[in-house]
Design a protein around this motif. Sequence first.
Motif, mmCIF file in Angstrom:
data_model
loop_
_atom_site.group_PDB
_atom_site.id
_atom_site.type_symbol
_atom_site.label_atom_id
_atom_site.label_comp_id
_atom_site.label_asym_id
_atom_site.label_seq_id
_atom_site.Cartn_x
_atom_site.Cartn_y
_atom_site.Cartn_z
ATOM 1 N N LEU A 294 3.681 44.340 -27.674
ATOM 2 C CA LEU A 294 4.149 45.640 -27.203
ATOM 3 C C LEU A 294 5.646 45.829 -27.411
ATOM 4 C CD1 LEU A 294 2.013 45.964 -23.937
ATOM 5 C CD2 LEU A 294 1.457 46.687 -26.260
ATOM 6 N N GLU A 295 6.433 44.791 -27.174
ATOM 7 C CA GLU A 295 7.882 44.913 -27.349
ATOM 8 C C GLU A 295 8.235 45.186 -28.818
ATOM 9 O OE1 GLU A 295 10.203 45.193 -25.263
ATOM 10 O OE2 GLU A 295 9.317 44.541 -23.358
ATOM 11 N N LYS A 296 7.528 44.494 -29.711
ATOM 12 C CA LYS A 296 7.758 44.726 -31.143
ATOM 13 C C LYS A 296 7.344 46.141 -31.512
ATOM 14 C CE LYS A 296 7.661 41.528 -34.230
ATOM 15 N NZ LYS A 296 7.342 40.457 -35.203
ATOM 16 N N ALA A 324 2.563 50.905 -21.083
ATOM 17 C CA ALA A 324 1.774 49.685 -21.309
ATOM 18 C C ALA A 324 2.599 48.439 -20.996
ATOM 19 C CB ALA A 324 1.280 49.647 -22.757
ATOM 20 N N ILE A 325 3.904 48.463 -21.361
ATOM 21 C CA ILE A 325 4.783 47.325 -21.074
ATOM 22 C C ILE A 325 4.970 47.160 -19.568
ATOM 23 C CG2 ILE A 325 7.162 46.474 -21.275
ATOM 24 C CD1 ILE A 325 7.221 47.764 -24.072
ATOM 25 N N ASP A 326 5.201 48.269 -18.898
ATOM 26 C CA ASP A 326 5.428 48.231 -17.450
ATOM 27 C C ASP A 326 4.192 47.731 -16.706
ATOM 28 O OD1 ASP A 326 7.965 49.188 -17.908
ATOM 29 O OD2 ASP A 326 7.453 51.288 -17.442
ATOM 30 N N CYS A 327 3.026 48.122 -17.227
ATOM 31 C CA CYS A 327 1.776 47.707 -16.563
ATOM 32 C C CYS A 327 1.330 46.307 -16.983
ATOM 33 C CB CYS A 327 0.662 48.697 -16.867
ATOM 34 S SG CYS A 327 0.957 50.360 -16.221
ATOM 35 N N GLY A 328 1.951 45.791 -18.043
ATOM 36 C CA GLY A 328 1.608 44.449 -18.505
ATOM 37 C C GLY A 328 0.317 44.375 -19.292
ATOM 38 N N LYS A 329 -0.211 45.517 -19.746
ATOM 39 C CA LYS A 329 -1.438 45.503 -20.542
ATOM 40 C C LYS A 329 -1.506 46.766 -21.404
ATOM 41 C CE LYS A 329 -4.351 47.830 -17.125
ATOM 42 N NZ LYS A 329 -5.627 47.795 -16.389
#
Length: 539
Positions: A294-296, A324-329
Amino acid sequence: MKNGKKVVNFDKGFDFYVNKGVESVKDGEYLKALRYIFAALKKRPSASSALIGLAVVYQKMNLFDASNSALFKLLSNEPDNESACALLGQNYSIVGDSLHELYYLKNFSELTDDVDLMEVFENSFNFIPQYEQVYPMPKHLCEVVKQRCVRLFLDGQIDEAKQGFLEVLESFPDDAFCKNHMCQIYILEGKFARVIDTAKQILRKDENDVFAWCNLAMALYFIGNKGQCDDAVEKLASLDVKDIDDVKRVIKIMSLTGRHAQALKQTEEYLREFPYDVDYLTFAAVAAYNCGKLEKCKEYFVTINRIFPDTMLLEYYLGFVQDAIDCGKKEETLPYELALPAEEENKIKKQIAEINFENIWDDTQTESIASWAFNNEQVDLSEFILDGIIKTNPKKAKRVLKNLLAQSYGWQIKRLALWKLLQNYPKKDIYLSKDGYFMQLEMPAKNIPQKNAKAFWRAFATLSVFFVDDDNWVDKLVYSAKSIECKSDDLKTAGASFDEVAALIVRLAKLNDFGDLQICKLFKISYNRLAMLTELLFD
């Protein structure tokens, strides 16, 4: 005499046998005629009179291929033979091959200076001038046709592109370039069995043809043959792909078949050489998301945003990825052809209705909305925006229109921009972008008729964005517009819209690049309606 029958004695002169052959044809004794003609050809194998006689006999016997062979042999020695052209025209007429018939009859009219027949061709509005491509097609013409077909294909004119590729394949049946593009067309038509068969034909001659492997893999994927599709994709992964177009195709196949990690790897290799290719930055972002990186993914979207800042599509997907990053999925797989969801589009349409056109380019949000409409070829919304800018700030509107013509927007937006420019501003110093460089428009040298002015400029705007391959197309268009001036009232009575009159002007101009099918598509008019309006002109 033998058994009461005459025996043909093959020991006379050439003229004797030819004359006897002609007499036998007149009497309907075609087998006897053949014996005389063959006797003449033994004495003079390339004699035109004997070959013409042979062609006539075969024609009478309905053996048209044999008749044509004799005539082709004659034309190979005497390309200006009038009789051969006339007979070939007759043969093709009888078998219903109108394209070849017209080709040879046109040649006949020019060779004989038959003015009446030549006028038929000049004034035949239903005749699509493809006679120049009757095979065997010269090598140089083959390359021209192939490039034109690619352009038609990319412009979405699939039927015209298909016709051109098939014409090349008549003369060059093993042309891998045309076969691969035909595979692309068959995929769009849903004819996957044809794709598989055609791709395998190519691969039997060149097992490393990347384009063919991509087409094969795609067809196998669509019919659900996972095993063979996997084999094709593995073969692609093993090939050393250098050509940029092939690299793009491989990436798309990897993406389509769910090999997101492999697609990401190859996309990143491509981006090392072309770091600002936005299409493949988007591919990389989507592949990274689908791999769970997700970071990429966010990094790639941010890079795109630096190139094209504050676009609505990026704003939406950056927010999507950040969530999605904040939720971890990640909740789902992103499609490689990114688009705004329907609810987001509806929000934009409501915002467009409330735009303050006085400062549309001074406000980041309204500028993003306008850019979205242009980039996504939302023609009605784009026209609403342009009309608003023209009304409130004509000077700025002119700069906007010229900028649209200079950028790589779709043809519908370019046509709209040129149409508005021609309607509202002086008709000079107008440039269009073509293949990365500017081309100044060729403007009409004389005034066009006032009754058809609106339709003429509509036709002119449409054809200009297609860069018509006809040296005198502007003059032909002007002449065509003038030729229907006297029927303007009749067209009005028939309820012809200016788009329909524009289509009629283009049809009567008889341009090299534009047949009836393409005209109907460009101007959104049915063929029956176009034919009816054409007939109205000649009542």
